[in-house]
Design a protein around this motif. Structure first.
Motif, PDB file in Angstrom:
ATOM      1  N   TRP A 157     -31.820  -7.223  19.309  1.00  0.00           N
ATOM      2  CA  TRP A 157     -32.472  -6.461  18.245  1.00  0.00           C
ATOM      3  C   TRP A 157     -31.452  -5.985  17.205  1.00  0.00           C
ATOM      4  CZ3 TRP A 157     -36.638  -5.881  15.720  1.00  0.00           C
ATOM      5  CH2 TRP A 157     -36.945  -4.714  15.016  1.00  0.00           C
ATOM      6  N   SER A 158     -30.274  -5.639  17.644  1.00  0.00           N
ATOM      7  CA  SER A 158     -29.232  -5.201  16.716  1.00  0.00           C
ATOM      8  C   SER A 158     -28.882  -6.303  15.723  1.00  0.00           C
ATOM      9  CB  SER A 158     -27.964  -4.803  17.490  1.00  0.00           C
ATOM     10  OG  SER A 158     -28.225  -3.718  18.348  1.00  0.00           O
ATOM     11  N   ALA A 159     -28.748  -7.539  16.223  1.00  0.00           N
ATOM     12  CA  ALA A 159     -28.445  -8.666  15.338  1.00  0.00           C
ATOM     13  C   ALA A 159     -29.607  -8.957  14.403  1.00  0.00           C
ATOM     14  CB  ALA A 159     -28.110  -9.896  16.172  1.00  0.00           C
ATOM     15  N   LEU A 160     -30.829  -8.855  14.919  1.00  0.00           N
ATOM     16  CA  LEU A 160     -32.007  -9.111  14.088  1.00  0.00           C
ATOM     17  C   LEU A 160     -32.118  -8.101  12.954  1.00  0.00           C
ATOM     18  CD1 LEU A 160     -34.702 -10.014  16.790  1.00  0.00           C
ATOM     19  CD2 LEU A 160     -33.534 -11.557  15.200  1.00  0.00           C
ATOM     20  N   GLN A 161     -31.737  -6.859  13.212  1.00  0.00           N
ATOM     21  CA  GLN A 161     -31.794  -5.830  12.171  1.00  0.00           C
ATOM     22  C   GLN A 161     -30.882  -6.177  10.999  1.00  0.00           C
ATOM     23  OE1 GLN A 161     -32.544  -1.537  14.068  1.00  0.00           O
ATOM     24  NE2 GLN A 161     -30.844  -2.602  15.005  1.00  0.00           N
ATOM     25  N   VAL A 162     -29.643  -6.577  11.315  1.00  0.00           N
ATOM     26  CA  VAL A 162     -28.698  -6.924  10.261  1.00  0.00           C
ATOM     27  C   VAL A 162     -29.171  -8.171   9.517  1.00  0.00           C
ATOM     28  CG1 VAL A 162     -26.306  -7.556   9.751  1.00  0.00           C
ATOM     29  CG2 VAL A 162     -26.795  -5.876  11.531  1.00  0.00           C
ATOM     30  N   CYS A 221     -29.977  -8.351   5.528  1.00  0.00           N
ATOM     31  CA  CYS A 221     -29.369  -9.387   4.672  1.00  0.00           C
ATOM     32  C   CYS A 221     -30.444 -10.225   3.977  1.00  0.00           C
ATOM     33  CB  CYS A 221     -28.450 -10.286   5.497  1.00  0.00           C
ATOM     34  SG  CYS A 221     -26.985  -9.447   6.130  1.00  0.00           S
ATOM     35  N   TYR A 222     -31.545 -10.472   4.665  1.00  0.00           N
ATOM     36  CA  TYR A 222     -32.647 -11.239   4.054  1.00  0.00           C
ATOM     37  C   TYR A 222     -33.260 -10.481   2.886  1.00  0.00           C
ATOM     38  CZ  TYR A 222     -37.275 -13.294   3.457  1.00  0.00           C
ATOM     39  OH  TYR A 222     -38.408 -13.855   2.917  1.00  0.00           O
ATOM     40  N   ILE A 223     -33.536  -9.199   3.098  1.00  0.00           N
ATOM     41  CA  ILE A 223     -34.106  -8.376   2.031  1.00  0.00           C
ATOM     42  C   ILE A 223     -33.125  -8.254   0.870  1.00  0.00           C
ATOM     43  CG2 ILE A 223     -34.933  -6.060   1.442  1.00  0.00           C
ATOM     44  CD1 ILE A 223     -35.888  -5.815   4.369  1.00  0.00           C
ATOM     45  N   ILE A 246     -25.101 -14.503   9.128  1.00  0.00           N
ATOM     46  CA  ILE A 246     -24.475 -13.204   8.852  1.00  0.00           C
ATOM     47  C   ILE A 246     -24.974 -12.159   9.840  1.00  0.00           C
ATOM     48  CG2 ILE A 246     -24.202 -11.361   7.150  1.00  0.00           C
ATOM     49  CD1 ILE A 246     -24.624 -13.516   4.980  1.00  0.00           C
ATOM     50  N   GLY A 247     -26.296 -12.168  10.055  1.00  0.00           N
ATOM     51  CA  GLY A 247     -26.880 -11.196  10.972  1.00  0.00           C
ATOM     52  C   GLY A 247     -26.379 -11.363  12.390  1.00  0.00           C
ATOM     53  N   LEU A 248     -26.248 -12.625  12.824  1.00  0.00           N
ATOM     54  CA  LEU A 248     -25.794 -12.877  14.186  1.00  0.00           C
ATOM     55  C   LEU A 248     -24.362 -12.397  14.392  1.00  0.00           C
ATOM     56  CD1 LEU A 248     -26.334 -14.199  16.954  1.00  0.00           C
ATOM     57  CD2 LEU A 248     -25.413 -16.322  16.009  1.00  0.00           C
ATOM     58  N   VAL A 249     -23.454 -12.781  13.480  1.00  0.00           N
ATOM     59  CA  VAL A 249     -22.039 -12.442  13.643  1.00  0.00           C
ATOM     60  C   VAL A 249     -21.784 -10.957  13.373  1.00  0.00           C
ATOM     61  CG1 VAL A 249     -19.705 -12.851  12.768  1.00  0.00           C
ATOM     62  CG2 VAL A 249     -21.257 -14.780  13.118  1.00  0.00           C
ATOM     63  N   PRO A 296     -25.812  -0.089  21.555  1.00  0.00           N
ATOM     64  CA  PRO A 296     -26.645  -0.888  20.656  1.00  0.00           C
ATOM     65  C   PRO A 296     -26.958  -0.116  19.385  1.00  0.00           C
ATOM     66  CG  PRO A 296     -27.416  -1.105  22.898  1.00  0.00           C
ATOM     67  CD  PRO A 296     -26.344  -0.053  22.915  1.00  0.00           C
ATOM     68  N   SER A 297     -26.917  -0.808  18.255  1.00  0.00           N
ATOM     69  CA  SER A 297     -26.965  -0.107  16.966  1.00  0.00           C
ATOM     70  C   SER A 297     -28.373   0.325  16.568  1.00  0.00           C
ATOM     71  CB  SER A 297     -26.372  -1.003  15.863  1.00  0.00           C
ATOM     72  OG  SER A 297     -27.122  -2.203  15.777  1.00  0.00           O
ATOM     73  N   ASN A 298     -29.056   0.936  17.471  1.00  0.00           N
ATOM     74  CA  ASN A 298     -30.299   1.653  17.168  1.00  0.00           C
ATOM     75  C   ASN A 298     -30.524   2.631  18.306  1.00  0.00           C
ATOM     76  OD1 ASN A 298     -31.977   0.118  19.264  1.00  0.00           O
ATOM     77  ND2 ASN A 298     -31.222  -1.530  17.953  1.00  0.00           N
ATOM     78  N   PRO A 299     -31.236   3.715  18.084  1.00  0.00           N
ATOM     79  CA  PRO A 299     -31.293   4.784  19.085  1.00  0.00           C
ATOM     80  C   PRO A 299     -32.258   4.542  20.230  1.00  0.00           C
ATOM     81  CG  PRO A 299     -32.427   5.440  17.105  1.00  0.00           C
ATOM     82  CD  PRO A 299     -31.803   4.121  16.803  1.00  0.00           C
ATOM     83  N   LEU A 300     -32.961   3.461  20.290  1.00  0.00           N
ATOM     84  CA  LEU A 300     -33.768   2.993  21.398  1.00  0.00           C
ATOM     85  C   LEU A 300     -34.235   4.089  22.364  1.00  0.00           C
ATOM     86  CD1 LEU A 300     -32.036  -0.417  22.046  1.00  0.00           C
ATOM     87  CD2 LEU A 300     -34.008   0.103  20.664  1.00  0.00           C
TER      88      LEU A 300
END
Length: 444
Positions: A113-118, A122-124, A133-136, A148-152
């Motif tokens: 989910w963290s990679a998908l967020q980035v 980037c898409y927007i 870009i999002g994956l790396v 993980p880069s969201n507070p889940l």
């Protein structure tokens, strides 16, 4: 136009403005600490104020680029989308984790989910190759922020102190630093030659930003990986004081291992390349100053000295000539002498251990490794393979000592990774050589 430096003019303007969201992050962090009381975790089905503020922090950081560029429509879409989707994803995990197959867990899903967020950000933003870009960048940001880069489903926080303030402050720099590096890598022709070069003409401003980015990321991943090793070697279940990626799932552990080793190599190699490029640019080949870059806390001194020094070279050709010039050999003899003395001390310690508790297979193996390591020191300046063998022997010897140790903690495992990091220092001291792209460019 092909990039000749690490960042484009557009990116540099955004990076210069990051002190604004950094301060806001600190203020929000202090606010979270004040209001959260003793409640550190968001309960299933509920959202604490602290949870919402952490979510807001990340949303604001990802939307900052468009806020700064006054593209408020994209900023609102990113911030609102990030905020709402994180809440929805948290609700999804609270309901779905019981039904996940045995080989998938919440940690793996949150990492993805963290990679998908980035990638979504980037898409927007209209970036090309947003998936790559999002994956790396997303995975590097995920692992170097220690959670993980969201507070889940929980918020892992400690009492707010200088360490916490620093972490909050550097977050925007870390996020945009890695996104821009990944963006340029996938979208700019010849950018790989820039980031792998040791003779790239590097300004004080670029070095001032890039060195803390890669060095902090490198040491964070060292301690993250150390926590991971502590978790998998513990007999009981270790909680978040050791790693934000704890899990019993084999698949997740394999993914974590591969990702953390990969990120360690990327950040360590970039640290070396950026430091060497800047030192070449200022015409400084002082090995002691280079050494300081790899020692936490003391590296701040090196950073200030190298950042403030005026540039002396304006081309890769000048840097290459200086890089290949003869250097002071004093530090080589110091490293060899210190290594010999420390290894003799370690051998004496193993002998004392055997004399006290009796010889064993493990102490015999350790003694043999240390003896070969001692002999290898005398050949350290005779060939590149000797440096590689030294790093391998040091790593194995350290690992063996930790395996037989009853109380091996996270800091001891960090020392193991630091042994691997020493390769990037030793190889430059004893056998500096240009990368292939640098060699071909200089020849032209």
């Amino acid at each position: 136009m092909e990039l000749t430096s690490y960042f484009s003019d557009r990116q540099r303007l955004t990076l210069k403005s990051l002190w604004i969201p950094a301060i806001i992050m600190v203020i929000l962090g202090i606010t979270i600490t004040i209001i959260r009381g003793e409640d550190m975790y968001s309960r299933p089905g509920t959202y604490t104020v602290a949870f919402l503020l952490v979510n807001l922090q990340w949303s604001f950081v990802y939307g900052w680029e468009h806020i700064y560029n006054k593209d408020y429509k994209k900023a609102i879409i990113i911030m609102a989308g990030f905020f709402l989707l994180n809440m929805a994803f948290d609700a999804f995990l609270n309901k779905a984790y019981r039904f996940l197959p045995a080989f998938i867990d919440v940690t793996l899903l949150s990492t993805i989910w963290s990679a998908l967020q980035v990638a979504g950000v980037c898409y927007i933003s209209g970036k090309r190759n947003f998936w790559q870009i999002g994956l790396v960048a997303g995975l590097i940001i995920c692992y170097t922020t220690d959670v993980p880069s969201n507070p889940l489903s929980y918020i892992r926080m400690w009492p707010f102190n200088l360490s916490s303030i620093s972490a909050e402050f550097i977050l925007p720099f870390l996020v945009y630093g890695w996104i821009y590096l990944a963006e340029n890598y996938f979208n700019e022709k010849g950018y790989n030659d820039i980031i792998t070069s040791k003779i790239q003409v590097t300004s004080g401003q670029e070095y001032r930003f890039l060195y803390p980015l890669v060095a902090v990321s490198c040491w964070v991943i060292i301690f993250q990986f150390s926590g991971f090793l502590k978790v998998i070697t513990s007999t009981g279940y270790s909680w978040s004081e050791h790693s934000g990626f704890q899990t019993h799932t084999t698949l997740t552990r394999v993914v974590d291992f591969v990702m953390e080793v990969s990120i360690f190599y990327i950040t360590a190699a970039l640290t070396r390349n950026i430091v060497i490029s800047r030192m070449n640019t200022i015409a400084n080949n002082n090995g002691w100053l280079y050494l300081l870059h790899f020692i936490p806390v003391l590296n701040i001194i090196a950073w200030i000295i190298v950042a403030k020094a005026p540039s002396q070279h304006n081309s890769k050709s000048e840097n290459s000539v200086f890089y290949l010039a003869e250097r002071n050999t004093a530090i080589k003899y110091f490293i060899i002498g210190l290594g010999v003395l420390s290894t003799i001390w370690s051998l004496w310690g193993v002998y004392q251990l055997s004399a006290r508790f009796g010889a064993s297979t493990v102490t015999g193996i350790l003694f043999l490794i240390l003896f070969v390591k001692l002999v290898n020191y005398f050949f350290l300046d005779k060939g590149k393979n000797a440096v590689i063998l030294l790093v391998v022997l040091t790593t194995i010897a350290t690992l063996v000592q930790f395996i037989v140790s009853i109380r091996t903690g996270r800091s001891e495992f960090a020392l193991l990774m630091a042994s691997v990091l020493s390769y990037f220092f030793l190889i430059e001291i004893f056998y500096p050589e240009l990368e292939q792209a640098d060699t071909s460019e200089v020849a032209i």
